[in-house]
Write a protein that holds these residues in place. Structure first.
Motif, PDB file in Angstrom:
ATOM      1  N   LYS A   1      -3.191  -1.165  -0.768  1.00 49.22           N
ATOM      2  CA  LYS A   1      -4.020  -0.911   0.411  1.00 49.22           C
ATOM      3  C   LYS A   1      -4.992   0.249   0.157  1.00 49.22           C
ATOM      4  O   LYS A   1      -6.156   0.200   0.527  1.00 49.22           O
ATOM      5  N   ARG A   2      -4.497   1.291  -0.498  1.00 46.03           N
ATOM      6  CA  ARG A   2      -5.368   2.443  -0.788  1.00 46.03           C
ATOM      7  C   ARG A   2      -6.549   2.073  -1.657  1.00 46.03           C
ATOM      8  O   ARG A   2      -7.575   2.730  -1.644  1.00 46.03           O
ATOM      9  N   MET A   3      -6.372   1.034  -2.456  1.00 44.19           N
ATOM     10  CA  MET A   3      -7.483   0.583  -3.311  1.00 44.19           C
ATOM     11  C   MET A   3      -8.377  -0.399  -2.569  1.00 44.19           C
ATOM     12  O   MET A   3      -9.305  -0.955  -3.154  1.00 44.19           O
ATOM     13  N   GLY A   4      -8.056  -0.639  -1.306  1.00 48.41           N
ATOM     14  CA  GLY A   4      -8.864  -1.577  -0.524  1.00 48.41           C
ATOM     15  C   GLY A   4      -8.401  -3.016  -0.654  1.00 48.41           C
ATOM     16  O   GLY A   4      -9.052  -3.934  -0.163  1.00 48.41           O
ATOM     17  N   LEU A   5      -7.264  -3.235  -1.310  1.00 43.96           N
ATOM     18  CA  LEU A   5      -6.792  -4.595  -1.561  1.00 43.96           C
ATOM     19  C   LEU A   5      -5.668  -4.988  -0.616  1.00 43.96           C
ATOM     20  O   LEU A   5      -4.852  -4.151  -0.238  1.00 43.96           O
ATOM     21  N   THR A   6      -5.619  -6.249  -0.250  1.00 43.25           N
ATOM     22  CA  THR A   6      -4.463  -6.759   0.469  1.00 43.25           C
ATOM     23  C   THR A   6      -3.664  -7.602  -0.514  1.00 43.25           C
ATOM     24  O   THR A   6      -4.142  -8.611  -1.005  1.00 43.25           O
ATOM     25  N   ALA A   7      -2.472  -7.140  -0.814  1.00 46.75           N
ATOM     26  CA  ALA A   7      -1.618  -7.873  -1.753  1.00 46.75           C
ATOM     27  C   ALA A   7      -0.492  -8.511  -0.952  1.00 46.75           C
ATOM     28  O   ALA A   7       0.204  -7.830  -0.204  1.00 46.75           O
ATOM     29  N   ILE A   8      -0.341  -9.812  -1.100  1.00 44.58           N
ATOM     30  CA  ILE A   8       0.712 -10.510  -0.365  1.00 44.58           C
ATOM     31  C   ILE A   8       1.972 -10.580  -1.225  1.00 44.58           C
ATOM     32  O   ILE A   8       1.923 -11.035  -2.372  1.00 44.58           O
ATOM     33  N   PRO A   9       3.102 -10.082  -0.690  1.00 48.78           N
ATOM     34  CA  PRO A   9       4.349 -10.164  -1.449  1.00 48.78           C
ATOM     35  C   PRO A   9       4.890 -11.595  -1.410  1.00 48.78           C
ATOM     36  O   PRO A   9       5.001 -12.181  -0.334  1.00 48.78           O
TER      37      PRO A   9
END
Ligand code: ATP
Ligand code: MG
Length: 429
Positions: free
Chosen positions: A186-194
């Motif tokens: 999130k801090r990198m601007g990304l949404t990563a889905i687990p």
């Protein structure tokens, strides 16, 4: 940094071998160059971004209570014989011999090495929980290195390892990393889905991959539309609910057994940027890494491992953030925050203003790149758009006379004029 003194070998055209946009842009922007299949030089601009990504990963690991160490790239085969993985690992492992004919290897991962550290120093449950991590180059002789740094043979990984007395502790450690991962991306601007994942050669029975959505991703992904509403930033984020939401990559997804109704099932492609595993006593039992519990009995320590593809993330970020002109860095990972483009370095007034702004921004610790070259304006703008600096300030003779510069936001293309004084204020801490 002054562009006239920088090393930025930009290219108009990407070499033909680059297939996907991030690879093309990394080559064109002079971030990397290939040395051998899947092995790259990181040039100044590329290294600056790699370091930013690494720093965010490190800060979030530290905030989660993990302790940084540094294990070597080269390991003795004997450690891997203890875990019975030396033969099992297959051709991805680069095996080498030292001058005494001892079997060595370039580490593809570090479970054995870290378990060895643990067993030499930790005896009691009182020293737990423990989480040790490092950020170190790995080598995996991938059958098909491709897409630049996304699937390299040599690549930078953050790998953390948790140690707990029992399953309950190990589960807490797993959840702790799960949340740290959401924060990191999130801090990198990304949404990563687990996504529920297979555990592969690392083994174990609780595992999630963190996938960011991108059309060029290597795996097909299937997930519950409910993910679209999740606020990954929420302080009271419910991870049990998140883990219960359906999300899986193609190798795990079985349409016949999928619990999500068709109208709520989203499909796409994903880039795996992180992977976490719980594997219990798989290594500790074989390697004799035991701890004494409160009741005085000795048991093999419960472990998990947690990887993030640091160098892959640089490519993944570009897949997520680019347009037809080039890269659009989110501020958190941008190599420079501000670019000062002096259109006329030969004009004394322009030069003086550019130098003044450069000095004042630097004094405020703003990372700034000053284009003080004699290039034509069009080429200057094209380069700045290509390398994706979030804020571009143009200094030209007309503006100087009227005490104004132009500020452009790379992401939106929005421009407005403001006085040099206001510009400095705009970037003040
Ligand atoms: P993949 O399925 O992409 O081959 P993996 O599951 O083998 O990866 P892990 O052992 O889970 O990889 O490694 C942790 C992380 O390291 C991955 O989530 C990925 O981000 C990164 N990574 C793995 N292999 C590579 C590679 N060849 N090049 C760059 N990054 C990699
Ligand atoms: Mg994986």
């Amino acid at each position: 940094m002054r562009l006239s003194r920088y090393f930025l070998p930009v290219m108009r055209e990407a070499p033909a071998e680059a297939e996907i946009v991030s690879h093309k842009l990394m080559l064109r922007a002079g971030m990397i160059q290939q040395v051998s299949a899947g092995i790259y030089d990181w040039l100044p601009l590329g290294l600056a971004v790699l370091k930013r990504v690494e720093r965010i990963v490190r800060e979030e690991m530290n905030a989660a209570g993990a302790l940084e160490i540094l294990m070597p790239t080269i390991q003795p085969a004997d450690l891997w014989r203890e875990s019975e993985r030396y033969e099992a690992y297959g051709k991805e492992m680069l095996r080498i011999k030292d001058r005494h004919e001892r079997d060595m290897l370039y580490g593809p991962t570090n479970e054995e090495n870290v378990t060895d550290i643990f067993r030499r120093h930790v005896r009691s449950y009182r020293q737990l929980p423990l989480n040790l991590y490092h950020i170190q180059w790995k080598f995996r002789d991938e059958i098909r290195p491709r897409f630049g740094v996304m699937r390299g043979r040599e690549f930078l990984m953050k790998d953390a390892y948790s140690f707990d007395l029992d399953y309950e502790g190990a589960r807490r450690a797993y959840d702790n990393m799960f949340v740290a991962y959401l924060r990191t991306f999130k801090r990198m601007g990304l949404t990563a889905i687990p996504m529920q994942a297979e555990t592969g050669p690392i083994g174990g029975n609780m595992s999630h991959e963190f996938q960011i959505l991108a059309s060029t991703g290597e795996s097909a992904v299937f997930y519950d539309a409910a993910f679209e509403e999740v606020d990954f930033d929420a302080p009271d984020l419910d991870i049990e609910r998140l883990k219960a939401l359906y999300a899986a990559t193609d190798d795990m997804h079985d349409p016949a057994k999928c619990p999500v109704p068709a109208d709520r099932l989203r499909t796409g492609r994903g880039i795996e940027v992180g992977h976490i595993f719980y594997f219990g006593t798989k290594y500790s039992a074989k390697m004799g890494a035991n701890v004494m519990g409160p009741d005085g009995t000795e048991t093999p320590v419960e472990m998990g491992s947690y990887g993030i593809g640091v160098s892959r993330l640089v490519g993944a970020l570009i897949e997520a953030f680019h347009d037809e002109k080039g890269i659009v860095w989110p501020e958190a990972v941008a190599p420079y925050r501000v670019a000062l483009v002096n259109l006329r370095p030969d004009d004394e007034a322009c030069r003086a203003l550019a130098e003044d702004l450069y000095g004042r921004l630097r004094a405020m610790h703003v990372d700034v790149l000053l284009d003080d070259t004699e290039e034509r304006a069009g080429a200057k703008f094209a380069t700045m758009d290509l390398i994706g600096i979030p804020w571009q300030v143009t200094i030209g003779p007309r503006g100087v006379k009227e005490d104004r510069v132009e500020l452009k936001e790379r992401r939106t293309g929005e421009r407005h004029d403001l006085s040099p004084a206001l510009l400095v204020e705009r970037f003040a801490p």
